[in-house]
Write a protein that holds these residues in place. Structure first.
Motif, PDB file in Angstrom:
ATOM      1  N   UNK A   1       4.785   1.008  10.793  1.00 22.61           N
ATOM      2  CA  UNK A   1       3.375   1.474  10.851  1.00 22.61           C
ATOM      3  C   UNK A   1       3.437   3.182  11.271  1.00 22.61           C
ATOM      4  N   UNK A   2       2.780   4.040  10.708  1.00 24.22           N
ATOM      5  CA  UNK A   2       2.762   5.391  10.833  1.00 24.22           C
ATOM      6  C   UNK A   2       2.118   5.895  12.027  1.00 24.22           C
ATOM      7  N   UNK A   3       0.978   5.391  12.467  1.00 22.01           N
ATOM      8  CA  UNK A   3       0.340   5.495  13.743  1.00 22.01           C
ATOM      9  C   UNK A   3      -0.220   4.462  14.561  1.00 22.01           C
ATOM     10  N   UNK A   4      -0.399   4.810  15.812  1.00 20.31           N
ATOM     11  CA  UNK A   4      -0.764   3.783  16.838  1.00 20.31           C
ATOM     12  C   UNK A   4      -1.826   4.271  17.633  1.00 20.31           C
ATOM     13  N   UNK A   5      -2.701   3.436  17.722  1.00 21.60           N
ATOM     14  CA  UNK A   5      -4.224   3.691  18.649  1.00 21.60           C
ATOM     15  C   UNK A   5      -3.958   3.011  20.024  1.00 21.60           C
ATOM     16  N   UNK A   6      -4.304   3.889  20.863  1.00 19.58           N
ATOM     17  CA  UNK A   6      -3.725   3.591  22.418  1.00 19.58           C
ATOM     18  C   UNK A   6      -4.917   4.216  23.135  1.00 19.58           C
ATOM     19  N   UNK A   7      -5.226   3.768  24.460  1.00 24.48           N
ATOM     20  CA  UNK A   7      -6.036   4.380  25.298  1.00 24.48           C
ATOM     21  C   UNK A   7      -5.197   4.525  26.644  1.00 24.48           C
ATOM     22  N   UNK A   8      -5.814   5.569  27.495  1.00 26.13           N
ATOM     23  CA  UNK A   8      -5.080   6.088  28.772  1.00 26.13           C
ATOM     24  C   UNK A   8      -5.252   4.879  29.528  1.00 26.13           C
TER      25      UNK A   8
ATOM     26  N   UNK B   1       0.830  -1.239  -0.258  1.00 25.75           N
ATOM     27  CA  UNK B   1       0.189   0.030  -0.052  1.00 25.75           C
ATOM     28  C   UNK B   1       0.762   1.154  -0.095  1.00 25.75           C
ATOM     29  N   UNK B   2       0.044   2.402  -0.400  1.00 31.96           N
ATOM     30  CA  UNK B   2       0.997   3.482  -0.346  1.00 31.96           C
ATOM     31  C   UNK B   2       0.503   4.492   0.878  1.00 31.96           C
ATOM     32  N   UNK B   3      -0.823   4.211   1.214  1.00 32.51           N
ATOM     33  CA  UNK B   3      -1.459   5.185   2.187  1.00 32.51           C
ATOM     34  C   UNK B   3      -1.016   4.712   3.629  1.00 32.51           C
ATOM     35  N   UNK B   4      -0.969   5.649   4.590  1.00 36.11           N
ATOM     36  CA  UNK B   4      -0.324   5.492   5.891  1.00 36.11           C
ATOM     37  C   UNK B   4      -0.966   4.138   6.549  1.00 36.11           C
ATOM     38  N   UNK B   5      -0.463   3.606   7.614  1.00 32.11           N
ATOM     39  CA  UNK B   5      -0.955   2.642   8.089  1.00 32.11           C
ATOM     40  C   UNK B   5      -0.940   2.984   9.772  1.00 32.11           C
ATOM     41  N   UNK B   6      -2.190   2.575  10.223  1.00 33.35           N
ATOM     42  CA  UNK B   6      -2.508   2.784  11.530  1.00 33.35           C
ATOM     43  C   UNK B   6      -2.675   1.316  12.354  1.00 33.35           C
ATOM     44  N   UNK B   7      -2.430   1.085  13.581  1.00 39.62           N
ATOM     45  CA  UNK B   7      -2.742  -0.168  14.263  1.00 39.62           C
ATOM     46  C   UNK B   7      -3.331  -0.066  15.363  1.00 39.62           C
ATOM     47  N   UNK B   8      -4.173  -0.977  15.792  1.00 35.80           N
ATOM     48  CA  UNK B   8      -5.015  -0.920  17.180  1.00 35.80           C
ATOM     49  C   UNK B   8      -4.800  -2.421  17.573  1.00 35.80           C
ATOM     50  N   UNK B   9      -4.316  -2.352  18.883  1.00 38.17           N
ATOM     51  CA  UNK B   9      -4.209  -3.735  19.405  1.00 38.17           C
ATOM     52  C   UNK B   9      -4.622  -3.929  20.722  1.00 38.17           C
ATOM     53  N   UNK B  10      -5.339  -5.016  20.774  1.00 42.31           N
ATOM     54  CA  UNK B  10      -6.030  -5.474  22.280  1.00 42.31           C
ATOM     55  C   UNK B  10      -4.942  -6.267  23.064  1.00 42.31           C
TER      56      UNK B  10
END
Length: 498
Positions: free
Chosen positions: A213-220, A186-195
């Motif tokens: 990966x270019x972005x990370x999904x997180x929670x406080x 792919x050419x678009x940025x990649x974000x990840x969301x891990x449980x």
């Protein structure tokens, strides 16, 4: 020094944690704090979920924050319309893609799933809003289909794709390999969301970043469904330690963690990495001794407590050593010689051996108690043994075996309670009239094992008085120690006068 963007989903996935429900004013407080922290994107909620959720997302979107505001939506126009009406900057659309989820939820063919996804992305983009696309349960989706659907939405104009480990079954090596393949495709940025179902959310997120990966999904605090999501504080600290940049102001990590803890009611364990109460605390004598000389001896070093808004603590307990106890006392203004220090250390260890958590207040009470003792050579009374009996059908009785002015004595007395019996036995021991004019008992800390602080004022037949204190987990023995101290001082005072 790649810069990794941070996408926070505390207000959406974090709120899906069982038992967590945030009113609008709480969500606004958290959103403002996340913006202060420096997150790049705040997923404010799922606007079509309820009227209240829509209003909360819309209010946050209109706060004028620096962070972009995102709203979640299924690949249906109704959901997307609600997100757009909520004035979000990004619409996050998702659809199940794994065989098990497709079979038991949407029941669509692969072609239909791809078409629905493309239509949703195009619809979002036609409204001039950014779009993120998630293939839900990506880590259990066949790679060929995953590549196909992500490529299709890329061609439809998606701004970023999200690769979610929806049920937390990824492992770092497999997830690295997956992200690497998608990055090459792919050419678009990649974000990840891990449980975090297997406790690997932080490791998997880091592996994804290594893979591109270019972005990370997180929670406080790692809040979220089941075992939660990748914790923001852990991921950000690890990325920093490994040479990656983020826009997070790390000095606000502890402040943010505690705000979310308070507003959600979800208490953090003391050993929580980075933000937990014990994250930079040391009890073991060996560790504490090293840390007092150079913190890097028993801490990662590259992350200091000050960097994340924390404080280093040297705590006391049965593993404590002389150096740390002396340092804590000196910092609090106590002057302790080696002899007194040995007694204090021993008393601390005795409490620890009984399973008691020894607080700084406990230590100070012990120190003051020990520092208030008459030296051994000056004592009038030296107690060898004291026994106190009490019970449902037993008259409270105290027996004391002691040496008084060089003479061996054994006395006993009964009273209305164990403390009263002990006081009367001391009077018998002295063979003179001694009155307890004041007796005060304070629990220093809560719980049935609380350390008791006892204050006693004694008065002799001549009207001379002296006040002493003692501290201990056993109220009766602490009371006895306080009386003996007071009497020793009183008698020594009169002896010196003569």
């Amino acid at each position: 020094m790649r810069t990794i963007k941070v996408f926070d989903t505390t207000l959406r996935d974090g709120e899906q944690m069982p038992g967590v429900s945030l009113p609008v004013n709480y969500k606004i407080q958290i959103a403002k704090q996340l913006d202060k922290l420096g997150v790049d994107v705040i997923e404010a909620g799922f606007p079509s979920a309820s009227k209240g959720e829509f209003e909360a997302v819309k209010e946050i979107a209109n706060l004028g924050l620096n962070a972009k505001i995102c709203g979640l939506a299924r690949v249906v126009k109704k959901d997307i319309d609600q997100a757009i009406k909520a004035d979000v900057d990004i619409v996050h659309v998702f659809i199940p893609t794994s065989k098990i989820q497709v079979e038991h939820t949407i029941k669509k063919t692969p072609d239909e799933i791809v078409q629905l996804s493309v239509d949703a992305v195009e619809y979002v983009k036609s409204h001039g809003v950014e779009c993120m696309f998630s293939a839900m349960d990506a880590t259990r989706t066949e790679m060929d289909f995953l590549k196909r659907i992500y490529k299709a939405v890329e061609e439809a104009g998606v701004d970023i794709i999200n690769v979610p480990d929806t049920v937390g079954i990824a492992t770092p090596f497999r997830f690295y390999d997956m992200i690497k393949k998608l990055k090459e495709h792919l050419n678009v940025p990649i974000d990840v969301h891990c449980h975090n179902d297997f406790g690997l959310a932080t490791a998997n997120t880091y592996a994804a970043v290594l893979a591109g990966a270019d972005e990370v999904q997180v929670t406080v605090n790692g809040l979220g469904e089941r075992a939660g999501n990748a914790p923001l504080e852990e991921v950000v600290a690890l990325l920093y330690a490994e040479g990656f940049k983020t826009n997070i102001r790390m000095e606000y990590l502890v402040e943010t963690s505690r705000l979310v803890e308070r507003l959600t009611g979800v208490k953090m364990p003391p050993n929580k990495p980075i933000v937990g109460e014990n994250a930079f605390s040391h009890e073991s004598g060996i560790h504490a001794h090293g840390v007092l000389k150079d913190a890097r001896t028993f801490e990662p070093g590259i992350i200091t407590p000050e960097m994340v808004g924390h404080k280093r603590r040297i705590v006391v307990g049965k593993h404590a050593g002389r150096h740390q106890i002396k340092k804590i006392l000196e910092d609090a203004g106590y002057v302790v010689d080696d002899e007194k220090l040995s007694i204090i250390v021993q008393k601390v260890k005795e409490l620890g051996d009984k399973g008691k958590k020894v607080t700084d207040l406990d230590l100070f009470a012990i120190a003051e108690s020990v520092l208030g003792e008459v030296s051994e050579k000056d004592r009038i009374i030296n107690v060898d043994e004291v026994t106190v009996l009490t019970g449902n059908k037993i008259t409270p009785t105290a027996v004391i075996n002691a040496e008084v002015e060089g003479e061996r004595k054994v006395t006993s007395a009964i009273g209305v309670g164990p403390v009263d019996a002990t006081f009367k036995a001391v009077t018998e021991l002295l063979g003179r009239k001694i009155k307890i004019t004041e007796f005060r008992l304070d629990a220093i800390t809560g719980g049935s094992d609380a350390l008791a602080n006892v204050y006693v004022t004694v008065e002799d037949e001549d009207g001379e008085t002296f006040t002493a204190r003692s501290a201990g987990a056993d109220i009766v023995m602490a009371s006895f120690d306080a009386v003996i101290k007071a009497v020793n001082y009183l008698m020594l005072k009169k002896k010196r006068k003569k």
